[in-house]
Design a protein around this motif. Structure first.
Motif, PDB file in Angstrom:
ATOM      1  N   VAL A 185      -6.016  10.737  -8.690  1.00 46.69           N
ATOM      2  CA  VAL A 185      -6.049  10.145  -6.908  1.00 46.69           C
ATOM      3  C   VAL A 185      -7.410  10.483  -6.776  1.00 46.69           C
ATOM      4  O   VAL A 185      -8.319   9.721  -5.678  1.00 46.69           O
ATOM      5  N   THR A 199       4.271   3.408  -2.313  1.00 45.93           N
ATOM      6  CA  THR A 199       4.840   3.386  -3.543  1.00 45.93           C
ATOM      7  C   THR A 199       6.785   3.257  -3.131  1.00 45.93           C
ATOM      8  O   THR A 199       7.088   3.790  -2.591  1.00 45.93           O
ATOM      9  N   GLN A 242       7.478   3.036   6.749  1.00 47.12           N
ATOM     10  CA  GLN A 242       6.538   3.161   6.361  1.00 47.12           C
ATOM     11  C   GLN A 242       7.336   3.617   4.393  1.00 47.12           C
ATOM     12  O   GLN A 242       8.020   3.725   3.991  1.00 47.12           O
ATOM     13  N   ILE A 276       4.643   5.336 -11.096  1.00 44.93           N
ATOM     14  CA  ILE A 276       2.912   6.079  -9.990  1.00 44.93           C
ATOM     15  C   ILE A 276       2.410   6.133 -11.302  1.00 44.93           C
ATOM     16  O   ILE A 276       1.134   5.831 -10.325  1.00 44.93           O
ATOM     17  N   MET A 319       7.470   4.550   2.141  1.00 43.02           N
ATOM     18  CA  MET A 319       7.849   5.971   1.334  1.00 43.02           C
ATOM     19  C   MET A 319       8.319   6.471   2.292  1.00 43.02           C
ATOM     20  O   MET A 319       9.413   7.234   1.383  1.00 43.02           O
ATOM     21  N   SER A 340     -10.239   8.116  -4.331  1.00 44.54           N
ATOM     22  CA  SER A 340     -10.551   8.970  -3.374  1.00 44.54           C
ATOM     23  C   SER A 340     -11.857   8.595  -2.457  1.00 44.54           C
ATOM     24  O   SER A 340     -12.743   8.765  -3.579  1.00 44.54           O
ATOM     25  N   LEU A 383      -4.193   2.812  -4.979  1.00 43.18           N
ATOM     26  CA  LEU A 383      -2.960   3.373  -4.149  1.00 43.18           C
ATOM     27  C   LEU A 383      -3.157   3.263  -3.168  1.00 43.18           C
ATOM     28  O   LEU A 383      -1.934   2.968  -2.126  1.00 43.18           O
ATOM     29  N   GLY A 384      -4.577   2.237  -2.362  1.00 42.56           N
ATOM     30  CA  GLY A 384      -4.553   2.227  -0.936  1.00 42.56           C
ATOM     31  C   GLY A 384      -3.712   0.330  -1.123  1.00 42.56           C
ATOM     32  O   GLY A 384      -3.964   0.131  -0.165  1.00 42.56           O
ATOM     33  N   ALA A 425       0.914  -1.163   0.067  1.00 44.19           N
ATOM     34  CA  ALA A 425      -0.378  -0.225  -0.144  1.00 44.19           C
ATOM     35  C   ALA A 425       0.638   1.584  -0.192  1.00 44.19           C
ATOM     36  O   ALA A 425       0.600   1.984   0.706  1.00 44.19           O
TER      37      ALA A 425
END
Lengths: 344, 353
Positions: free
Chosen positions: B329, B81, B143, B273, B145, B333, B283-284, B79
């Motif tokens: 996005v 990138t 995380q 991405i 990123m 969302s 992207l989740g 979840a």
């Protein structure tokens, strides 16, 4: 019995301060012949990093909520370019505007930029990283849209502000240089602004309702919601604050560099994030303060200053060392987090 | 009306719609400039090589397509990138050329060590980068990123150190085959990209890896309780992503025929991405859709090529891409989706009444 107050968080801050002292001390010992021991060298680190301090202060607030903002570097570049082209005379292809108006405009743009990012992150629930990465590319691209060249700033008022030296009172740290002239250490306007920002943010985080809400949200978003805090609004406001501080940082940065170009402030976001992390701000949010961040910036500044004083090392070394330090502190945080879990 | 709804709900809709849109813009642009309307689709043959704008897009889009494979898996499993891919590309290119030319040498006409060995080591370095990212994410719970941020900054810097901040020119013909050569009249990068896509889809089809990755992505804890080694699977996806970045890096280095560490893979993470997001992947994390990502990757390249054709410089292009990312996005969302659902529900009730 008095309980000892040192927990893992204060320990992180202490490690940071010790690291800074050791690093600077080592610098003094190795490069004493190159003037590293003078107070001015220390103040120079402040002068070159004034913009970074403002940006990192904003970054700390964002990271305290558990978010992140990697758009700051390219935003700074965008603001510098905006200021530079704005002040350029109309004959040279600029807009010929006065600097106070432009600075005000930059602050407004900063707030708008921050509120757009904040809205997307807080109200539309998009990951902060994705939003701010788009922001990063937007800013960098916008810089090129404003102008593709390096634009130097010639505006008299802005130049005067940039060159204004505020000497240390009572001649603290004064020394006689090689030519026999008495040198009194000085700081620039940017440093005053940066330190002011640090103090204000410190007080805000510690004593205002907004500041405490930031900590609460970072600590545990669910309980913050249950406590009746307006999580979305606080997050939104935090990103606006970060955008505003980035704008101030951009102006300070510009005062130092006095030009705008597309390659400016590349990797500044990395410096800001690593400063905050090195200064003890947890990446998961909820822990940290802006004083630690200040020391983080100073450590970063010392590294680049040492590399510059050495003169032989490649210019990409500071990047590598900062990344290693960041990695080290992230690992440290992970270890502390695991220890805490084990205690429970 | 129902049919239209079905089409727009399909996973393929977003990438294909974007592709068609870009093509339409190209056609309109050609007509406005007085070129033949279908100039965009023309494929000619010169000196035995296929040639045309479509081929160009396929060729230049190879790196993004390769990156998109790895990025899709990473996004699905964790979840998050991997933003280090651009830097890892640059590091790979730098390593390869440094090995071929020797440390500190910036121009050679023959190899110091065999080309294959240098490439192997360089790809190995890329895999190590992937392992580093993966270990940070999977075993230390950092995380994604933030973990990849370290290499994002350090990767390029280390590449610069390896090349002593110089552009290393390796002027041997076999070196540029990977990026500029032709096999059966089609540029080599296209073959490489197709090869990677083929291998990836075969592996995902005939092994359980794809299912594992999705299971971990949908619910890490549940996957672990049902007996998957979640951490290991996440780590593997990052290594694959590193590998992809390595291959893409070598292709790009060979294409520009030198190791320009400052510019190899610059802003590539954004493209990768974007490709994943455009491909209809959330992207989740969770379910992934490799074909979508690949089409997304070539769409991005088509967008880039079109932007250049419209006279936007390479420095300015990120502005448009950033806007596209945000639009995608935002559409994906939760709150916006809910809003549209409410809107369509309202329409239905009005009709019934």
């Amino acid at each position: 019995m008095k309980k000892s107050k040192i927990n893992s968080n204060t320990l992180l801050l202490i490690i940071t301060i010790v690291l800074f002292v050791v690093m600077y001390g080592a610098g003094c010992a190795v490069y004493s012949n190159k003037g590293f021991t003078h107070l001015q060298t220390l103040l120079n680190i402040f002068i070159t990093n004034a913009g970074l301090i403002c940006v990192a202060a904003g970054m700390t607030c964002v990271m305290l909520t558990g978010g992140i903002d990697i758009s700051v570097g390219s935003c700074v570049a965008m603001y510098c370019m905006f200021l530079a082209v704005g002040m350029q005379a109309k004959e040279d292809g600029g807009w010929g505007m006065s600097s106070p108006v432009l600075m005000l405009l930059v602050l407004i743009i900063g707030i708008v930029f921050g509120s757009v990012q904040g809205y997307l992150i807080a109200y539309l629930d998009i990951q902060p990283f994705i939003v701010s990465m788009a922001g990063l590319f937007f800013g960098r691209g916008m810089t090129a849209v404003i102008s593709n060249q390096q634009v130097d700033i010639q505006e008299p008022l802005f130049k005067a502000i940039s060159q204004l030296r505020i000497y240390m009172p009572f001649g603290i740290g004064a020394y006689v240089n090689k030519k026999g002239k008495l040198m009194v250490p000085y700081i620039s306007v940017g440093v005053v602004v940066a330190l002011l920002v640090v103090v204000v943010i410190y007080l805000m985080l510690k004593y205002t309702k907004f500041g405490r809400s930031i900590y609460a949200i970072g600590g545990n978003q669910q309980s913050a919601t249950l406590m009746g805090l307006n999580v979305k609004k606080v997050k939104f406001m935090t990103y606006i604050l970060s955008g505003f501080l980035t704008a101030i940082g951009g102006i300070c940065f510009c005062l130092n560099t006095m030009n705008g170009n597309t390659q400016q402030a590349i990797g500044l976001e990395m410096d800001a994030i690593s400063s905050a992390v090195i200064g003890g701000t947890l990446l998961t949010g909820g822990v940290g303060n802006v004083i630690g961040t200040l020391f983080g910036v100073m450590i970063n500044g010392t590294i680049s200053s040492l590399v510059k004083t050495n003169g032989k090392l490649d210019s990409s070394w500071p990047n590598v060392i900062t990344a290693i330090l960041l990695c080290f502190f992230i690992l440290l945080q992970a270890v502390f987090a695991k220890m805490k879990e084990a205690k429970k | 009306m129902n049919k239209l709804n079905k089409i727009t709900k399909s996973k393929m809709f977003l990438p294909i719609f974007a592709m068609v849109l870009v093509m339409c813009i190209n056609v309109v642009y050609d007509i406005a400039n007085g070129n033949p309307a279908l100039n965009f689709f023309q494929i000619g043959i010169t000196q035995g090589h296929l040639f045309g704008r479509l081929i160009d897009i396929l060729n230049r889009g190879s790196e993004i397509a390769i990156l998109a494979i790895g990025m899709t898996l990473v996004v699905s499993s964790s979840a998050g990138t991997d933003i280090s891919v651009g830097s890892v590309m640059s590091l790979t290119g730098g390593t390869c050329c440094m090995l071929l030319a020797g440390y500190g040498v910036d121009h050679v006409n023959q190899y110091k060590i065999p080309l294959g060995l240098a490439m192997l080591i360089a790809v190995g370095v890329a895999c190590l980068c992937g392992l580093f990212n993966g270990a940070m994410v999977a075993y230390l719970n950092i995380q994604p990123m933030v973990a990849t941020l370290i290499l994002w900054s350090a990767g390029r810097a280390i590449g610069l150190l390896l090349c002593k901040s110089k552009i290393v020119y390796v002027r041997v013909d076999s070196f540029q085959f990977m990026g500029n050569g032709y096999i059966l009249g089609i540029p080599t990068p296209v073959w490489i990209a197709f090869g990677c896509i083929l291998i990836a889809s075969l592996v995902l089809r005939f092994t359980a890896l794809g299912t594992f990755v999705q299971a971990v992505g949908i619910n890490k804890k549940a996957a672990r309780i049902s007996g998957f080694n979640s951490a290991k699977i996440i780590c593997i996806t990052y290594i694959i992503c590193g590998l992809c970045a390595g291959i893409a890096g070598l292709t790009n280095t060979s294409r520009i025929y030198s190791a320009d560490t400052n510019n190899i893979g610059l802003n590539m993470e954004m493209d990768a991405i974007l490709a994943v997001a455009l491909g209809g992947n959330s992207l989740g994390g969770g379910r992934f859709f490799l074909a979508g990502s690949i089409i997304g990757a070539y769409t991005i390249q088509a967008v880039t090529t079109t932007l250049y054709a419209l006279g936007v410089s390479s420095a300015q292009a990120p502005v448009f891409k950033a806007i596209v990312v945000i639009l995608i996005v935002v559409i994906q969302s939760g709150p916006v989706k809910d809003y549209f659902k409410k809107l369509s529900a309202k329409k239905h009730t009005v009709k019934e009444a």
